[in-house]
Motif scaffolding. Structure first.
Motif, mmCIF file in Angstrom:
data_model
loop_
_atom_site.group_PDB
_atom_site.id
_atom_site.type_symbol
_atom_site.label_atom_id
_atom_site.label_comp_id
_atom_site.label_asym_id
_atom_site.label_seq_id
_atom_site.Cartn_x
_atom_site.Cartn_y
_atom_site.Cartn_z
ATOM 1 N N MET A 81 0.973 -1.269 0.014
ATOM 2 C CA MET A 81 -0.089 -0.140 0.121
ATOM 3 C C MET A 81 1.048 1.411 -0.075
ATOM 4 S SD MET A 81 -3.081 1.217 0.143
ATOM 5 C CE MET A 81 -4.084 -0.252 0.550
ATOM 6 N N PRO A 82 0.757 2.057 -1.052
ATOM 7 C CA PRO A 82 1.485 3.304 -1.075
ATOM 8 C C PRO A 82 1.480 4.328 0.311
ATOM 9 C CG PRO A 82 0.429 2.990 -3.072
ATOM 10 C CD PRO A 82 -0.230 2.007 -2.038
ATOM 11 N N ARG A 83 2.293 4.946 0.713
ATOM 12 C CA ARG A 83 2.319 5.729 1.627
ATOM 13 C C ARG A 83 1.615 7.144 1.116
ATOM 14 N NH1 ARG A 83 8.100 5.433 4.988
ATOM 15 N NH2 ARG A 83 7.157 7.653 5.115
ATOM 16 N N VAL A 84 1.040 7.766 2.130
ATOM 17 C CA VAL A 84 0.590 9.218 1.771
ATOM 18 C C VAL A 84 1.327 10.192 1.671
ATOM 19 C CG1 VAL A 84 -1.203 10.894 2.653
ATOM 20 C CG2 VAL A 84 -1.963 8.539 2.992
ATOM 21 N N ASP A 85 2.357 10.071 2.290
ATOM 22 C CA ASP A 85 3.479 11.297 1.776
ATOM 23 C C ASP A 85 4.066 11.001 0.533
ATOM 24 O OD1 ASP A 85 4.623 8.990 3.176
ATOM 25 O OD2 ASP A 85 6.117 9.984 4.471
ATOM 26 N N ASP A 86 4.423 9.529 0.381
ATOM 27 C CA ASP A 86 5.044 9.529 -0.913
ATOM 28 C C ASP A 86 4.121 10.034 -2.187
ATOM 29 O OD1 ASP A 86 6.914 8.398 0.366
ATOM 30 O OD2 ASP A 86 6.270 6.393 0.016
ATOM 31 N N LEU A 87 2.810 9.716 -1.876
ATOM 32 C CA LEU A 87 1.885 10.175 -3.214
ATOM 33 C C LEU A 87 2.046 11.760 -3.284
ATOM 34 C CD1 LEU A 87 -1.308 7.954 -2.273
ATOM 35 C CD2 LEU A 87 0.382 7.547 -4.210
ATOM 36 N N GLN A 88 2.133 12.368 -2.154
ATOM 37 C CA GLN A 88 2.130 13.779 -2.038
ATOM 38 C C GLN A 88 3.419 14.257 -2.622
ATOM 39 O OE1 GLN A 88 -0.341 16.256 -0.749
ATOM 40 N NE2 GLN A 88 0.953 17.381 -2.324
ATOM 41 N N ILE A 89 4.445 13.715 -2.514
ATOM 42 C CA ILE A 89 5.914 14.127 -3.129
ATOM 43 C C ILE A 89 5.804 13.747 -4.505
ATOM 44 C CG2 ILE A 89 8.286 13.222 -3.238
ATOM 45 C CD1 ILE A 89 8.255 12.756 0.012
ATOM 46 N N PHE A 90 5.169 12.460 -5.089
ATOM 47 C CA PHE A 90 4.988 12.127 -6.600
ATOM 48 C C PHE A 90 4.190 13.304 -7.138
ATOM 49 C CE2 PHE A 90 1.878 10.220 -9.500
ATOM 50 C CZ PHE A 90 2.838 10.024 -10.611
ATOM 51 N N LEU A 91 3.076 13.673 -6.571
ATOM 52 C CA LEU A 91 2.139 14.809 -7.198
ATOM 53 C C LEU A 91 2.734 16.244 -7.380
ATOM 54 C CD1 LEU A 91 -1.350 14.357 -5.668
ATOM 55 C CD2 LEU A 91 -0.464 13.728 -8.036
ATOM 56 N N THR A 92 3.685 16.458 -6.294
ATOM 57 C CA THR A 92 4.580 17.828 -6.190
ATOM 58 C C THR A 92 5.529 17.770 -7.231
ATOM 59 O OG1 THR A 92 3.966 18.143 -3.966
ATOM 60 C CG2 THR A 92 5.829 19.522 -4.664
ATOM 61 N N THR A 93 6.273 16.688 -7.293
ATOM 62 C CA THR A 93 7.319 16.666 -8.147
ATOM 63 C C THR A 93 6.848 16.611 -9.769
ATOM 64 O OG1 THR A 93 8.651 15.114 -6.718
ATOM 65 C CG2 THR A 93 9.223 15.085 -9.196
ATOM 66 N N THR A 94 5.586 15.972 -9.983
ATOM 67 C CA THR A 94 5.152 16.145 -11.330
ATOM 68 C C THR A 94 4.899 17.513 -11.736
ATOM 69 O OG1 THR A 94 4.134 13.961 -11.128
ATOM 70 C CG2 THR A 94 3.115 15.526 -12.678
ATOM 71 N N GLU A 95 4.149 18.236 -10.675
ATOM 72 C CA GLU A 95 3.872 19.588 -11.123
ATOM 73 C C GLU A 95 5.140 20.495 -11.162
ATOM 74 O OE1 GLU A 95 1.624 20.671 -7.464
ATOM 75 O OE2 GLU A 95 -0.362 19.294 -8.271
ATOM 76 N N VAL A 96 5.952 20.381 -10.462
ATOM 77 C CA VAL A 96 7.200 21.370 -10.498
ATOM 78 C C VAL A 96 8.461 20.792 -11.614
ATOM 79 C CG1 VAL A 96 6.716 22.204 -8.317
ATOM 80 C CG2 VAL A 96 8.341 20.401 -8.362
ATOM 81 N N GLY A 97 8.474 19.256 -11.809
ATOM 82 C CA GLY A 97 9.243 19.005 -12.669
ATOM 83 C C GLY A 97 10.838 18.523 -12.156
ATOM 84 N N SER A 98 11.081 18.417 -11.056
ATOM 85 C CA SER A 98 12.394 18.046 -10.492
ATOM 86 C C SER A 98 12.036 17.606 -8.921
ATOM 87 C CB SER A 98 13.201 19.149 -10.598
ATOM 88 O OG SER A 98 13.210 20.181 -9.662
ATOM 89 N N PHE A 99 13.105 16.711 -8.542
ATOM 90 C CA PHE A 99 13.055 16.346 -6.996
ATOM 91 C C PHE A 99 13.432 17.727 -6.118
ATOM 92 C CE2 PHE A 99 14.070 12.006 -8.992
ATOM 93 C CZ PHE A 99 12.872 11.657 -8.625
#
Length: 305
Positions: free
Chosen positions: A1-19
């Protein structure tokens, strides 16, 4: 089961384009952001990003997963909002336990008045002198006398200065005399009650010389403290009760206090919950309502007396 904070980091990275940019927005290190994406990819068994030295873009799997990740976080946000809105409303079921005497004769009309003010509140009452199991009986709160034995419970005071008082009816005193000292109680019919498996027959008093304990006897015992009070009013013996329980009888002349009030054992009245998460707005409003009623009841009875 994915962690909620990992999902938030995934979405934020997608929006801004870099780690690194995502890490700055979320106030974490770039290594932590990169590690969260790797953990999410391992959990899902796919690659979510195509990495190069110059750019970061979503893979085909990442594109397919993105709306589901966004929906999952939005659903969690809506769930938290629903809980917050529910907790702000003075409504819902309140499951309470309370002592028999105080519950029937004092608290019951107060709770009726509380429901008139808050008609969306539903009450489920357990009236008993046995100590309620907040967890096992699935209670929201318990109204109790005395100090808590379990320090893990949450206690909110309703009447912190309440004490026990020795009383008898005028008829009993006329027939048997009024005890002049605490030791005189050994010659009187003391009405006792049972708490759990223990008979409350060791009466504790706070005197100028310290705490004094007396073993008392009598011909009547009950596990219902309301019955014990009724025996006293009927002139059948001496009773040692919470002042809140007998205050109205004292004011009406049905019972007479025998010793100074400060000699009585402290018996603070409190609202007890299993955990602070149980303190819904409805329960907090009830606590304030009952505390105000207790103070008014005491002051009115003192003035009337």
């Amino acid at each position: 089961m994915p962690r909620v904070d990992d999902l938030q980091i995934f979405l934020t990275t997608t929006e801004v384009g870099s780690f690194s940019a995502a890490a700055r927005l979320l106030d974490i290190s770039p290594a932590l952001a990169s590690g969260a994406i790797q953990r999410l990819e391992t959990c899902l068994g796919v690659r979510l990003f195509i990495r190069s030295t110059r750019r970061l873009r979503l893979s085909e799997d990442g594109v397919r997963y993105l709306p589901h990740a966004r929906q999952a976080l939005e659903s969690l946000d809506l769930g938290e909002l629903a809980l917050t809105e529910g907790r702000d409303e003075i409504a819902g079921l309140l499951r309470l336990s309370m002592p028999s005497d105080l519950g029937r004769n004092v608290l019951l009309p107060w709770l009726d008045a509380f429901q008139q003010l808050h008609p969306q509140v539903l009450l489920q009452l357990r009236v008993s002198d046995q100590v309620a199991d907040l967890f096992g009986e699935q209670l929201d709160a318990s109204i109790r006398y005395g100090q808590l034995a379990d320090s893990s419970l949450v206690s909110l005071m309703l009447s912190p200065s309440n004490r026990r008082t020795v009383c008898a009816s005028p008829d009993y005193i006329a027939r048997h005399g009024r005890p002049q000292t605490l030791e005189d109680l050994s010659r009187h019919n003391c009405l006792r009650y049972v708490m759990g498996e223990q008979t409350y027959e060791r009466w504790h008093f706070h005197t100028p010389d310290g705490v004094k304990t007396l073993q008392v006897t009598g011909d009547r015992i009950s596990d219902d403290a309301d019955i014990v009070r009724r025996w006293a009013v009927a002139g059948l013996g001496v009773v040692y009760k919470s002042k809140l329980d007998v205050m109205d009888d004292i004011r009406r002349g049905k019972l007479v206090e025998i010793f100074p009030p400060e000699h009585g054992q402290p018996a603070p009245l409190q609202l007890v919950c299993a955990h602070r998460t149980s303190l819904t707005p409805a329960l907090q409003v009830l606590r304030t309502f009952l505390a105000e009623r207790c103070e008014h009841y005491i002051n009115t009875s003192i003035a009337g007396h």
